[in-house]
Write a protein that holds these residues in place. Structure first.
Motif, PDB file in Angstrom:
ATOM      1  N   GLY A 192      35.003  41.537  39.036  1.00  0.00           N
ATOM      2  CA  GLY A 192      34.436  42.060  40.272  1.00  0.00           C
ATOM      3  C   GLY A 192      34.560  43.569  40.390  1.00  0.00           C
ATOM      4  N   SER A 193      35.421  44.164  39.587  1.00  0.00           N
ATOM      5  CA  SER A 193      35.572  45.622  39.614  1.00  0.00           C
ATOM      6  C   SER A 193      34.667  46.285  38.582  1.00  0.00           C
ATOM      7  CB  SER A 193      37.037  45.998  39.347  1.00  0.00           C
ATOM      8  OG  SER A 193      37.822  45.625  40.441  1.00  0.00           O
ATOM      9  N   GLY A 239      45.362  46.852  40.578  1.00  0.00           N
ATOM     10  CA  GLY A 239      45.964  48.000  39.899  1.00  0.00           C
ATOM     11  C   GLY A 239      46.826  47.610  38.728  1.00  0.00           C
ATOM     12  N   PRO A 295      41.521  46.904  32.006  1.00  0.00           N
ATOM     13  CA  PRO A 295      41.241  48.276  32.459  1.00  0.00           C
ATOM     14  C   PRO A 295      42.441  49.207  32.284  1.00  0.00           C
ATOM     15  CG  PRO A 295      41.236  46.751  34.327  1.00  0.00           C
ATOM     16  CD  PRO A 295      41.304  45.925  33.097  1.00  0.00           C
ATOM     17  N   GLY A 320      37.515  40.939  44.769  1.00  0.00           N
ATOM     18  CA  GLY A 320      36.799  41.624  43.696  1.00  0.00           C
ATOM     19  C   GLY A 320      35.315  41.311  43.623  1.00  0.00           C
ATOM     20  N   GLN A 333      29.455  35.510  37.613  1.00  0.00           N
ATOM     21  CA  GLN A 333      30.852  35.693  37.998  1.00  0.00           C
ATOM     22  C   GLN A 333      31.073  35.277  39.444  1.00  0.00           C
ATOM     23  OE1 GLN A 333      32.363  39.176  39.416  1.00  0.00           O
ATOM     24  NE2 GLN A 333      34.472  38.540  39.158  1.00  0.00           N
ATOM     25  N   GLU A 344      33.452  32.029  39.494  1.00  0.00           N
ATOM     26  CA  GLU A 344      34.840  32.231  39.914  1.00  0.00           C
ATOM     27  C   GLU A 344      35.063  31.695  41.334  1.00  0.00           C
ATOM     28  OE1 GLU A 344      37.326  35.655  37.873  1.00  0.00           O
ATOM     29  OE2 GLU A 344      36.602  36.345  39.796  1.00  0.00           O
ATOM     30  N   GLN A 368      41.098  32.645  42.826  1.00  0.00           N
ATOM     31  CA  GLN A 368      40.776  32.414  41.412  1.00  0.00           C
ATOM     32  C   GLN A 368      42.054  32.060  40.651  1.00  0.00           C
ATOM     33  OE1 GLN A 368      39.514  35.401  42.921  1.00  0.00           O
ATOM     34  NE2 GLN A 368      41.525  36.342  42.687  1.00  0.00           N
TER      35      GLN A 368
HETATM   36  O1  PA5 Z   1      36.652  38.576  41.586  1.00  0.00           O
HETATM   37  C1  PA5 Z   1      37.807  38.854  41.276  1.00  0.00           C
HETATM   38  O2  PA5 Z   1      38.724  38.874  42.096  1.00  0.00           O
HETATM   39  C2  PA5 Z   1      38.142  39.213  39.846  1.00  0.00           C
HETATM   40  O3  PA5 Z   1      37.043  39.062  39.016  1.00  0.00           O
HETATM   41  C3  PA5 Z   1      38.647  40.642  39.779  1.00  0.00           C
HETATM   42  O4  PA5 Z   1      37.678  41.507  40.274  1.00  0.00           O
HETATM   43  C4  PA5 Z   1      39.007  41.027  38.335  1.00  0.00           C
HETATM   44  O5  PA5 Z   1      39.956  40.160  37.820  1.00  0.00           O
HETATM   45  C5  PA5 Z   1      39.558  42.457  38.298  1.00  0.00           C
HETATM   46  O6  PA5 Z   1      40.676  42.578  39.124  1.00  0.00           O
HETATM   47  P1  PA5 Z   1      41.264  43.971  39.539  1.00  0.00           P
HETATM   48  O7  PA5 Z   1      40.260  44.686  40.362  1.00  0.00           O
HETATM   49  O8  PA5 Z   1      42.492  43.648  40.329  1.00  0.00           O
HETATM   50  O9  PA5 Z   1      41.580  44.724  38.275  1.00  0.00           O
END
Ligand code: PA5
Length: 449
Positions: free
Chosen positions: A83-84, A144, A149, A204, A285, A289, A417
């Motif tokens: 999601g990020s 974080g 990432p 996310g 996604q 998810e 999730q």
């Molecule tokens: O939808 C979600 O919550 C996930 O896909 C997150 O976006 C993904 O795991 C990335 O998480 P984060 O933003 O904490 O790095």
């Protein structure tokens, strides 16, 4: 409702009228649960009112940062996963001309991605590509602490510091993360990076209309106000009534659940515009998810037509009858290309000379739809006039709202999730992270290491 339209005509042969009438009651109830914030995961419903609540100061601040990065970068690396990452990429890829990556104009950086996977080759290729190009980084992680990432950021941060020194590197890094928690927040504070906040109550995969999506989209040169305007329009439509005639998101959520109950657990999102392929990834996604839990949920798949008619087309026409399709239908192409006349007509295509490719594409879409319906596949059509910021904004909000409703109909919490943690535990155990000693022993035994 004039813009986005949902056409379910080619689903009606596969469901009974009474089923549609009876699921309307469920939809009413869940629509009310959602808006009164009394259903599952109600701490994560900030996205519902989000589009209408973005202030002009927020837009200005995002646009200022975007202009700053655009001015000083040939390349902007967007770091993030799930999601990020997917929402921004979906919009950027949909709006960017197909070959834009092959030429650079000052003030219009190329956007590339990192931290969305762990491929060593990809990362090494990226570092090499950055070579001596002026680049900046947008690093996005709500928690974080996400591994992919965080690793990419280590590499890119080091490279920036090597080139520009600590303070120069700091000017080229923007962090988007939680207001208070997480390693990225701590690092951003310590190093003095410019940062933007992901609201606590937005998860996310529902965060594309926060700085998570808006900053990279603005950096890519697109109009985030128009995107949000489209989302606000859809917010007004789908929040105000649960009636199918007035609410395409309610109708979509209802129909996909009826088909699921009738033995169709796979939904295939179909597009005929290659620019939409990442939109499909975002949608996969969002739905995968959100709904795939407690051993239930509709499996979201995607195809890019007509390309995939020459691969998946056979299965869709003739394979196991467990699927239904949702066609993302775009009425008007942005550009023009016309079939030319050929003196010899060896390919026999002169009957098409003078015809726009868009028309041929539409006939492929219509012909395929009819063939698949004849082959036993229910097909819904989601129609937008064209691909631009406004209609993408409408689509985003449409799918988010329908996803929440649909998850409630499935009786799952669409906003958590828990299953995603399983692979991480094994990965950390295999890599020997402290605190995972017992799991490491168990896995070593299982793998005969
Ligand atoms: O939808 C979600 O919550 C996930 O896909 C997150 O976006 C993904 O795991 C990335 O998480 P984060 O933003 O904490 O790095």
């Amino acid at each position: 409702m004039k813009d986005l339209r949902l056409d379910i005509e080619n689903v009606l042969p596969f469901i009974e009228q009474e089923e549609l009438i009876s699921i309307q009651k469920e939809i009413f109830y869940q629509h009310q649960q959602l808006l009164s914030k009394s259903g599952k995961g109600s701490d994560f419903l900030g996205w519902i009112d989000l589009p209408g609540d973005i202030s002009s100061e927020e837009f200005e601040s995002l646009e200022r940062s975007a202009a700053f990065l655009r001015e000083m970068s040939e390349v902007v690396v967007m770091i993030g996963i799930g999601g990020s990452y997917l929402g921004a990429r979906a919009v950027i890829e949909a709006l960017t001309p197909a070959f834009a990556g092959f030429r650079y104009h000052k003030g219009n950086p190329l956007i590339v991605y990192a931290g969305h996977q762990l491929s060593e080759d990809y990362m090494a290729d990226l570092m090499e590509f950055l070579g001596d190009k002026a680049f900046s980084v947008i690093v996005i992680s709500k928690s974080g602490t996400t591994t992919e990432p965080a690793i990419a950021f280590r590499l890119l941060k080091q490279e920036l510091e090597k080139r520009y020194g600590k303070s120069g590197a700091g000017d080229r890094i923007i962090a988007i993360t939680d207001k208070l928690r997480g390693a990225l927040k701590t690092m951003a504070d310590q190093e003095g990076y410019k940062s933007f906040v992901i609201p606590d109550d937005v998860g996310g995969r529902f965060s594309v209309l926060t700085p998570v999506g808006l900053l990279p989209i603005a950096v890519a040169g697109f109009n985030i106000r128009k995107l949000v305007e489209g989302a606000v329009e859809m917010q007004t439509v789908v929040n105000s009534s649960a009636l199918f005639e007035e609410n395409p998101a309610a109708l979509y959520a209802a129909v996909r659940n009826l088909l699921y109950r009738r033995g169709k657990p796979v939904e295939v999102l179909v597009n005929y515009e290659s620019g939409l392929s990442y939109f499909t990834e975002w949608w996969k996604q969002l739905y995968g998810e959100s709904e795939g839990k407690q051993n239930r949920g509709i499996f979201p798949a995607g195809v890019n037509f007509t390309t995939d008619l020459h691969s998946m087309g056979q299965y869709l026409q003739d394979g196991l009858r467990v699927l239904f399709e949702t066609v993302l239908s775009v009425e008007k192409p942005r550009r023009k290309a016309v079939v030319p006349e050929e003196a010899q007509n060896l390919d026999g295509l002169n009957f098409l000379s003078g015809t726009n490719l868009g028309r041929i594409n539409h006939m492929a879409e219509l012909g395929t739809l009819l063939a698949h319906v004849d082959g036993g596949v229910p097909v819904m059509k989601l129609i937008i006039p064209e691909i631009n910021e406004y209609y993408l904004g409408e689509l985003i909000y449409f799918f988010e709202f329908a996803c929440a409703l649909s998850g409630y109909i499935l009786d799952v919490n669409p906003f958590d999730q828990p299953g995603v943690e399983e692979y991480k535990r094994n990965m950390f155990a295999l890599l020997g992270k402290a605190g995972y000693e017992r799991e490491t022993q168990e896995l070593k035994k299982r793998l005969n290491w």
